[in-house]
Write a protein that holds these residues in place. Structure first.
Motif, PDB file in Angstrom:
ATOM      1  N   ASN A 126     105.018 125.743  49.709  1.00 21.66           N
ATOM      2  CA  ASN A 126     106.245 125.721  50.488  1.00 21.66           C
ATOM      3  C   ASN A 126     105.999 126.032  51.965  1.00 21.66           C
ATOM      4  O   ASN A 126     106.507 125.344  52.859  1.00 21.66           O
ATOM      5  N   VAL A 127     105.208 127.059  52.222  1.00 21.95           N
ATOM      6  CA  VAL A 127     104.918 127.481  53.598  1.00 21.95           C
ATOM      7  C   VAL A 127     103.423 127.757  53.721  1.00 21.95           C
ATOM      8  O   VAL A 127     102.844 128.463  52.892  1.00 21.95           O
ATOM      9  N   ARG A 128     102.824 127.204  54.747  1.00 22.57           N
ATOM     10  CA  ARG A 128     101.400 127.434  55.003  1.00 22.57           C
ATOM     11  C   ARG A 128     101.186 127.663  56.498  1.00 22.57           C
ATOM     12  O   ARG A 128     102.107 127.491  57.299  1.00 22.57           O
ATOM     13  N   ARG A 129      99.976 128.031  56.859  1.00 25.13           N
ATOM     14  CA  ARG A 129      99.612 128.092  58.270  1.00 25.13           C
ATOM     15  C   ARG A 129      98.886 126.802  58.651  1.00 25.13           C
ATOM     16  O   ARG A 129      98.359 126.097  57.800  1.00 25.13           O
ATOM     17  N   LEU A 130      98.880 126.519  59.940  1.00 24.14           N
ATOM     18  CA  LEU A 130      98.178 125.342  60.420  1.00 24.14           C
ATOM     19  C   LEU A 130      96.672 125.511  60.201  1.00 24.14           C
ATOM     20  O   LEU A 130      96.143 126.620  60.302  1.00 24.14           O
ATOM     21  N   ALA A 156      95.567 130.868  55.128  1.00 26.01           N
ATOM     22  CA  ALA A 156      95.974 129.464  55.067  1.00 26.01           C
ATOM     23  C   ALA A 156      97.234 129.288  54.238  1.00 26.01           C
ATOM     24  O   ALA A 156      98.117 128.490  54.579  1.00 26.01           O
ATOM     25  N   GLU A 157      97.345 130.042  53.155  1.00 30.28           N
ATOM     26  CA  GLU A 157      98.487 129.922  52.254  1.00 30.28           C
ATOM     27  C   GLU A 157      99.647 130.830  52.652  1.00 30.28           C
ATOM     28  O   GLU A 157     100.643 130.906  51.934  1.00 30.28           O
ATOM     29  N   ALA A 158      99.521 131.497  53.812  1.00 34.64           N
ATOM     30  CA  ALA A 158     100.576 132.397  54.305  1.00 34.64           C
ATOM     31  C   ALA A 158     101.014 133.362  53.207  1.00 34.64           C
ATOM     32  O   ALA A 158     102.202 133.509  52.915  1.00 34.64           O
ATOM     33  N   ALA A 159     100.026 134.024  52.613  1.00 33.81           N
ATOM     34  CA  ALA A 159     100.277 134.852  51.432  1.00 33.81           C
ATOM     35  C   ALA A 159     101.207 136.027  51.708  1.00 33.81           C
ATOM     36  O   ALA A 159     101.822 136.570  50.785  1.00 33.81           O
ATOM     37  N   GLU A 160     101.312 136.434  52.966  1.00 34.49           N
ATOM     38  CA  GLU A 160     102.150 137.586  53.297  1.00 34.49           C
ATOM     39  C   GLU A 160     103.629 137.218  53.428  1.00 34.49           C
ATOM     40  O   GLU A 160     104.499 138.096  53.489  1.00 34.49           O
ATOM     41  N   ILE A 161     103.925 135.926  53.467  1.00 38.79           N
ATOM     42  CA  ILE A 161     105.313 135.477  53.601  1.00 38.79           C
ATOM     43  C   ILE A 161     106.089 135.792  52.323  1.00 38.79           C
ATOM     44  O   ILE A 161     105.600 135.570  51.209  1.00 38.79           O
ATOM     45  N   THR A 162     107.295 136.299  52.484  1.00 41.47           N
ATOM     46  CA  THR A 162     108.162 136.553  51.332  1.00 41.47           C
ATOM     47  C   THR A 162     109.325 135.571  51.343  1.00 41.47           C
ATOM     48  O   THR A 162     109.594 134.921  52.366  1.00 41.47           O
ATOM     49  N   ALA A 168     109.979 133.342  61.067  1.00 45.26           N
ATOM     50  CA  ALA A 168     109.235 132.318  61.784  1.00 45.26           C
ATOM     51  C   ALA A 168     107.940 132.022  61.041  1.00 45.26           C
ATOM     52  O   ALA A 168     107.249 132.932  60.582  1.00 45.26           O
ATOM     53  N   VAL A 169     107.614 130.735  60.910  1.00 45.97           N
ATOM     54  CA  VAL A 169     106.407 130.310  60.205  1.00 45.97           C
ATOM     55  C   VAL A 169     105.762 129.183  61.002  1.00 45.97           C
ATOM     56  O   VAL A 169     106.287 128.750  62.023  1.00 45.97           O
ATOM     57  N   GLU A 170     104.617 128.708  60.514  1.00 42.07           N
ATOM     58  CA  GLU A 170     103.927 127.633  61.209  1.00 42.07           C
ATOM     59  C   GLU A 170     104.182 126.263  60.588  1.00 42.07           C
ATOM     60  O   GLU A 170     104.388 125.286  61.300  1.00 42.07           O
ATOM     61  N   GLN A 171     104.169 126.201  59.244  1.00 46.28           N
ATOM     62  CA  GLN A 171     104.249 124.869  58.657  1.00 46.28           C
ATOM     63  C   GLN A 171     104.909 124.862  57.279  1.00 46.28           C
ATOM     64  O   GLN A 171     104.255 125.000  56.254  1.00 46.28           O
ATOM     65  N   ASP A 203     100.796 117.885  61.320  1.00 47.99           N
ATOM     66  CA  ASP A 203     100.726 117.463  62.720  1.00 47.99           C
ATOM     67  C   ASP A 203     102.078 117.590  63.408  1.00 47.99           C
ATOM     68  O   ASP A 203     102.163 118.048  64.561  1.00 47.99           O
ATOM     69  N   LEU A 204     103.145 117.203  62.716  1.00 46.15           N
ATOM     70  CA  LEU A 204     104.489 117.305  63.289  1.00 46.15           C
ATOM     71  C   LEU A 204     104.809 118.758  63.636  1.00 46.15           C
ATOM     72  O   LEU A 204     105.294 119.052  64.745  1.00 46.15           O
TER      73      LEU A 204
END
Length: 305
Positions: A126-130, A156-162, A168-171, A203-204
């Motif tokens: 669902n949410v990752r980092r660039l 890379a997997e934005a594991a800290e995101i809840t 705010a996120v990257e991707q 990329d977007l």
């Protein structure tokens, strides 16, 4: 009432899922379906079953990014919701994304929370980092399998995101991504060179952030997402080749010739490791799939499909 939004659905042989996707959308909203030359009757199904939907029939598959651009050019909404045909909106989810963008004028895009069909959050997708050099190395050299909790994979997997609060996120994944029209037009839309799919959404998001906008994850906006349908249609060997080819394209675009050279070397090495691992466990399909990607990379991606 939130500002208007247009839902853009790109389909390629997704008839089995398309009906549930379109049924889940508000009947009074603008819905545009681009059919990428499907051979399973998807376009006729939409025309006959959902006459209020604006249908764009294409004579050839121009890829996800180009199809999104076609739909965006005809859309009239203030916001553009990119939604996969194997995803479904839940009540008020689209409205909540639009409300969030109304309230956060520097936010260029917002992604909803993707839930599996068993209502589990699709964490890690669902949410990752660039991508960075470090995270590409970790992925291709199989760090996750020998050290599952390594910090590079977790990053890379934005594991800290809840999934408890907007942040705010990257991707966020483009399986469900609402983009401000002004933002989309300002950065030039989707890069159509990422054909037929994979990394055009990465990329977007990168270009949205580089242009000074923010991107948010809005978990109050829930969407169900099946996932894996493109792999089932394309087949694993072709999907893997296209995925890694577009990874190299992404790294070359944003990191220049060095990015291309380093990424191609890592792909070749990583595929070699996967071939060896497949051989150890007697996985002939894995050996053929990863061997094919390795040969394609070594040949400059000129090997025929």
């Amino acid at each position: 009432m939130p500002s208007s939004s247009s839902t853009l659905v790109v389909t390629w042989n997704n008839r089995d899922f398309l009906g549930r996707c379109l049924e889940s959308l508000p009947k009074d909203s603008e819905i545009i379906v681009v059919d990428n030359a499907s051979t399973d009757g998807s376009a006729d199904f939409v025309a006959e079953t959902f006459p209020a939907v604006r249908l764009i029939r294409l004579e050839r598959n121009i890829g996800f990014g180009a199809a999104v651009n076609r739909a965006a050019a005809e859309a009239t909404g203030t916001y553009l919701l990119l939604l996969n045909p194997d995803a479904e909106a839940t009540p008020k989810s689209i409205e909540r994304l639009a409300e969030f963008l109304d309230e956060h004028i520097t936010c260029g895009a917002a992604g909803g929370r993707l839930l599996s069909m068993t209502e589990e959050w699709q964490r890690g997708f669902n949410v990752r980092r660039l991508p960075t050099y470090a995270t590409v190395i970790a992925d291709l050299l199989l760090f996750k399998y020998v050290w599952p909790s390594n910090p590079l994979t977790r990053r890379a997997e934005a594991a800290e995101i809840t999934d408890t609060a907007s942040q705010a996120v990257e991707q966020p994944a483009a399986a469900c991504l609402m983009v401000r029209r002004r933002t989309f037009e300002q950065i030039g839309g989707m890069d159509e060179r990422f054909f037929p799919a994979w990394f055009e959404d990465v990329d977007l998001c990168r270009r949205i952030l580089e242009d000074g906008w923010t991107i948010f994850f809005v978990p109050r906006a829930n969407f169900r997402h099946l996932g894996g349908t493109s792999v089932a249609i394309l087949g694993v060997p072709r999907m893997k080749r296209l995925y890694y080819q577009n990874l190299e394209r992404y790294m070359a675009k944003h990191h220049g010739l060095m990015g291309r050279a380093v990424t191609r070397s890592l792909i070749v090495t990583g595929m070699g490791l996967r071939v060896a691992g497949s051989a150890l466990v007697g996985n002939g399909d894995g050996m053929r799939t990863y061997g094919g990607v390795m040969r394609a990379a070594l040949g400059g991606w000129k090997e025929p499909d």
